[in-house]
Design a protein around this motif. Structure first.
Motif, PDB file in Angstrom:
ATOM      1  N   GLN A  54      -4.373 -12.644  -6.068  1.00 42.84           N
ATOM      2  CA  GLN A  54      -5.190 -12.679  -4.849  1.00 42.84           C
ATOM      3  C   GLN A  54      -4.449 -12.087  -3.658  1.00 42.84           C
ATOM      4  OE1 GLN A  54      -6.758 -16.779  -4.585  1.00 42.84           O
ATOM      5  NE2 GLN A  54      -8.694 -15.917  -5.363  1.00 42.84           N
ATOM      6  N   LYS A  55      -3.173 -12.435  -3.556  1.00 46.95           N
ATOM      7  CA  LYS A  55      -2.372 -11.872  -2.462  1.00 46.95           C
ATOM      8  C   LYS A  55      -2.307 -10.344  -2.601  1.00 46.95           C
ATOM      9  CE  LYS A  55       2.153 -12.174  -0.186  1.00 46.95           C
ATOM     10  NZ  LYS A  55       2.125 -10.713  -0.014  1.00 46.95           N
TER      11      LYS A  55
ATOM     12  N   HIS B 237      -3.858  -5.013  -1.030  1.00 44.06           N
ATOM     13  CA  HIS B 237      -4.206  -3.689  -1.565  1.00 44.06           C
ATOM     14  C   HIS B 237      -5.506  -3.171  -0.968  1.00 44.06           C
ATOM     15  CE1 HIS B 237      -4.363  -0.411  -4.487  1.00 44.06           C
ATOM     16  NE2 HIS B 237      -5.632  -0.706  -4.686  1.00 44.06           N
ATOM     17  N   GLN B 238      -6.462  -4.059  -0.824  1.00 43.78           N
ATOM     18  CA  GLN B 238      -7.767  -3.605  -0.346  1.00 43.78           C
ATOM     19  C   GLN B 238      -7.716  -3.178   1.120  1.00 43.78           C
ATOM     20  OE1 GLN B 238     -10.427  -6.637  -1.954  1.00 43.78           O
ATOM     21  NE2 GLN B 238      -9.949  -5.970  -4.043  1.00 43.78           N
ATOM     22  N   LYS B 239      -6.789  -3.771   1.873  1.00 46.07           N
ATOM     23  CA  LYS B 239      -6.550  -3.277   3.232  1.00 46.07           C
ATOM     24  C   LYS B 239      -5.945  -1.877   3.165  1.00 46.07           C
ATOM     25  CE  LYS B 239      -5.628  -7.594   5.449  1.00 46.07           C
ATOM     26  NZ  LYS B 239      -4.455  -8.472   5.596  1.00 46.07           N
TER      27      LYS B 239
ATOM     28  N   LEU C  51      -7.546   8.253  -6.949  1.00 43.19           N
ATOM     29  CA  LEU C  51      -6.648   8.743  -5.902  1.00 43.19           C
ATOM     30  C   LEU C  51      -6.428   7.705  -4.806  1.00 43.19           C
ATOM     31  CD1 LEU C  51      -4.881  10.854  -4.659  1.00 43.19           C
ATOM     32  CD2 LEU C  51      -6.906  11.986  -3.729  1.00 43.19           C
ATOM     33  N   ILE C  52      -7.505   7.091  -4.342  1.00 46.66           N
ATOM     34  CA  ILE C  52      -7.357   6.123  -3.242  1.00 46.66           C
ATOM     35  C   ILE C  52      -6.494   4.941  -3.669  1.00 46.66           C
ATOM     36  CG2 ILE C  52      -8.655   4.481  -1.803  1.00 46.66           C
ATOM     37  CD1 ILE C  52     -10.844   6.642  -1.597  1.00 46.66           C
ATOM     38  N   ASN C  53      -6.639   4.518  -4.915  1.00 48.17           N
ATOM     39  CA  ASN C  53      -5.775   3.440  -5.392  1.00 48.17           C
ATOM     40  C   ASN C  53      -4.325   3.888  -5.541  1.00 48.17           C
ATOM     41  OD1 ASN C  53      -7.457   1.083  -5.625  1.00 48.17           O
ATOM     42  ND2 ASN C  53      -8.568   2.158  -7.238  1.00 48.17           N
ATOM     43  N   TYR C  54      -4.123   5.112  -6.019  1.00 48.04           N
ATOM     44  CA  TYR C  54      -2.748   5.627  -6.118  1.00 48.04           C
ATOM     45  C   TYR C  54      -2.066   5.599  -4.753  1.00 48.04           C
ATOM     46  CZ  TYR C  54      -3.760   7.767 -10.756  1.00 48.04           C
ATOM     47  OH  TYR C  54      -4.084   8.001 -12.064  1.00 48.04           O
TER      48      TYR C  54
ATOM     49  N   ALA D 272     -10.399  -5.365 -11.795  1.00 48.53           N
ATOM     50  CA  ALA D 272     -10.402  -4.089 -11.078  1.00 48.53           C
ATOM     51  C   ALA D 272      -9.715  -4.262  -9.731  1.00 48.53           C
ATOM     52  CB  ALA D 272     -11.832  -3.605 -10.875  1.00 48.53           C
ATOM     53  N   LEU D 273      -9.145  -3.192  -9.218  1.00 51.38           N
ATOM     54  CA  LEU D 273      -8.443  -3.296  -7.932  1.00 51.38           C
ATOM     55  C   LEU D 273      -9.414  -3.391  -6.763  1.00 51.38           C
ATOM     56  CD1 LEU D 273      -6.063  -2.730  -9.780  1.00 51.38           C
ATOM     57  CD2 LEU D 273      -5.024  -1.463  -7.901  1.00 51.38           C
ATOM     58  N   THR D 274     -10.706  -3.241  -7.070  1.00 51.47           N
ATOM     59  CA  THR D 274     -11.718  -3.457  -6.041  1.00 51.47           C
ATOM     60  C   THR D 274     -12.461  -4.782  -6.252  1.00 51.47           C
ATOM     61  OG1 THR D 274     -13.111  -2.008  -7.385  1.00 51.47           O
ATOM     62  CG2 THR D 274     -12.123  -1.040  -5.417  1.00 51.47           C
TER      63      THR D 274
END
Lengths: 369, 369
Positions: free
Chosen positions: B340-341, B346-348, B126-129, B260-262
């Motif tokens: 990387q960009k 995304h992580q922000k 969910l958080i990634n969505y 992974a997105l994290t």
């Protein structure tokens, strides 16, 4: 004998069946029950599985549950009254009563409409239960189609705890409907032990012997769920079926096979006179000489299982019929008077019962976002 | 080719598969969509079933639903991002988004714990969505284990509308768990059309081709339920899977097969350098002379399917790699910078997204008596 829980069966020889299927006689436990009842003393309830737990709960005044289900179809008749009498008995012993209306199963296996099922369940079952003495306190009358989320989840999680082979050995021919019906029924029996319903406790399910495979499956599944739910294995009592008026089974599609609790006293009398299977002889002369056979006489059975609570009076009827002193017409007349008195009284109680319906039904909450 | 929806499969030849399984190419319909996207123009979404209904709904601004499910396991990676991009695309086109967390299925088929599933579904999915652009308006993120009563009933009623033979032909080996999982999934796809959710409407389910049998089963069951529910047969789009870093499938148990997105930007760069399968030659000399093969190069695929929206720039990369002007290390560096960009950005966004979680989740009401 093959037991098929999808069909009612007539059991000819109860003691043979009990040995074959590991049902214990209830007589030895009955003496520990504080309230006497012809249901036990006359072997209407003849056997049990793991009933000691229930005796203990009663003795120690600990909570326990009586769980039963009904498949709404046709009229509520004297056969159903036996089950209601058992329910009321357990309620008097302190049981919390869970009564499932099997409308999901009915829809799946008989294609019934949900609204019609609901109407029938209330008008033909619940109102009669109330009139027969069921109290709203500690009763949950609920519809499978309106069960809680955890009840629904339980009916799905059980899938992990059984296999096709096991289900096949129980039910023979399998179908998706039968599987869903079986899992829903397992959830019916186990959900009184969910946390939301107060957690693990003894549960007794009064059934006919045709339901034994369901009881065994449910007990097996419950034992395999120990780590997640810690269920106490449910107990069962086994009761005889009241024979149909003409012997054999009662059939809701044949109104001459039963006396409905909404039949008028006159209808009931006519049915008994015309259809009640008799153990009498062909002629009065022969009957007086050789005597009748009360053991196969349906009127006698109805007195024994339902309408003559006095053991001495019943014994006299038995002996007089055996000896030929009592004629078939006279035996029927004894039953007719009992039945008519019961029906008049009951039908008045039904009027009062109608106003109480709402106190019995478990309300499901509306869906929220 | 045998399609087994219980296993992800790698599809080598999409056009052959499409013919074989009756999936229509989406190119001709795409021109009618008002919003352009590389998902379509680059054939990430390559085919459909009955998508015309969705085009019509978009054109006429009529309500329609995008329905998808997730089985929480492992980390959310770039392969999942493709699905999220599709979800966000349909939401921009006006779809109401239903997202099922398949926690019942996960419990039944993988024995996962419900609480863990829930945590994982929120933290990893969910958080990634949300960070990828999903809006809370018109989104229902729900857990199978917390569905409404009518959703649960639907998952049982479907049992009437199929047979063992049909289920066997789809799934091969059957088990009680698979049947319950399948029926629950059918209910996931159909329940947006229940009265409580606004009644019949077009629904599109974006899936991989391995899910085709589920789509077909659901459409068949829906058509057999016409008389009771009047469901519109659900539509589907079919998308390619992003290849794993080392080619082949991404596997949640092998962290070198995915980004992974994290993952930190450094980890991601290292994974690409070390593991990304290359279409380049063994030596720089040979590469300069004969050129590389972008069609099998994973870094190129990632740029094509996810990270280089500019067709002209992508074309130049393709041609330069083909000709040998662009070396493998240089191609990887282009991807690394993009990834990387993206990850930093995304992580922000994930930090902000965490605060919005509650707005997305369908709350179930507590049980009432």
């Amino acid at each position: 004998m093959k037991i098929d829980p999808w069909k009612s069966i007539e059991v000819k020889d109860y003691s043979k069946t009990m040995k074959e299927f590991g049902i214990d006689p209830i007589a030895t436990l009955y003496k520990n029950l504080p309230l006497k009842s012809i249901l036990f003393s006359r072997n209407v309830i003849f056997g049990h599985k793991d009933f000691g737990k229930i005796i203990d709960a009663i003795k120690n005044k600990e909570p326990f549950v009586m769980m039963t289900g009904l498949m709404p179809s046709g009229k509520f008749h004297l056969g159903h009254k036996i089950v209601a009498d058992i329910m009321v008995y357990f309620q008097k012993m302190g049981a919390e009563c869970y009564i499932a209306v099997a409308d999901i199963e009915s829809n799946l296996t008989r294609n019934t409409n949900r609204e019609e099922s609901k109407k029938l369940a209330i008008d033909q079952y619940l109102i009669n239960y109330i009139a027969l003495g069921l109290k709203s306190k500690k009763t949950k009358f609920y519809f499978q189609s309106e069960g809680s989320i955890e009840y629904n989840n339980l009916s799905k999680y059980v899938a992990k705890r059984t296999t096709f082979n096991e289900l096949k050995s129980i039910y023979g021919g399998l179908s998706p409907e039968k599987i869903i019906s079986a899992f829903t029924q397992v959830a019916d029996i186990l959900h009184p032990q969910l946390k939301e319903n107060g957690g693990p406790k003894p549960v007794v399910v009064p059934v006919g012997v045709d339901q034994l495979p369901h009881i065994n499956l449910t007990r097996d599944i419950a034992s395999r769920m120990k780590s997640e739910y810690n269920f106490i294995l449910p107990s069962a009592t086994f009761n005889k079926m009241l024979p149909g008026l003409k012997k054999g089974k009662m059939s809701s599609s044949d109104s001459t096979s039963y006396i409905a609790l909404t039949d008028s006293p006159e209808e009931a009398a006519n049915k008994i006179k015309k259809y009640a299977f008799s153990g009498g002889r062909s002629t009065i002369k022969e009957h007086r000489e050789k005597g009748g056979n009360p053991d196969i006489d349906v009127s006698y059975k109805y007195l024994e299982m339902l309408f003559e609570p006095d053991d001495k009076k019943l014994k006299k009827i038995y002996e007089d019929y055996r000896s030929g002193a009592l004629l078939t017409g006279e035996l029927k007349q004894i039953l007719i008077e009992k039945v008519q008195k019961f029906l008049k009284d009951h039908q008045k109680k039904r009027q009062k019962a109608k106003k109480q319906v709402d106190k019995f039904i478990v309300k499901t909450s509306p869906k929220k976002r």
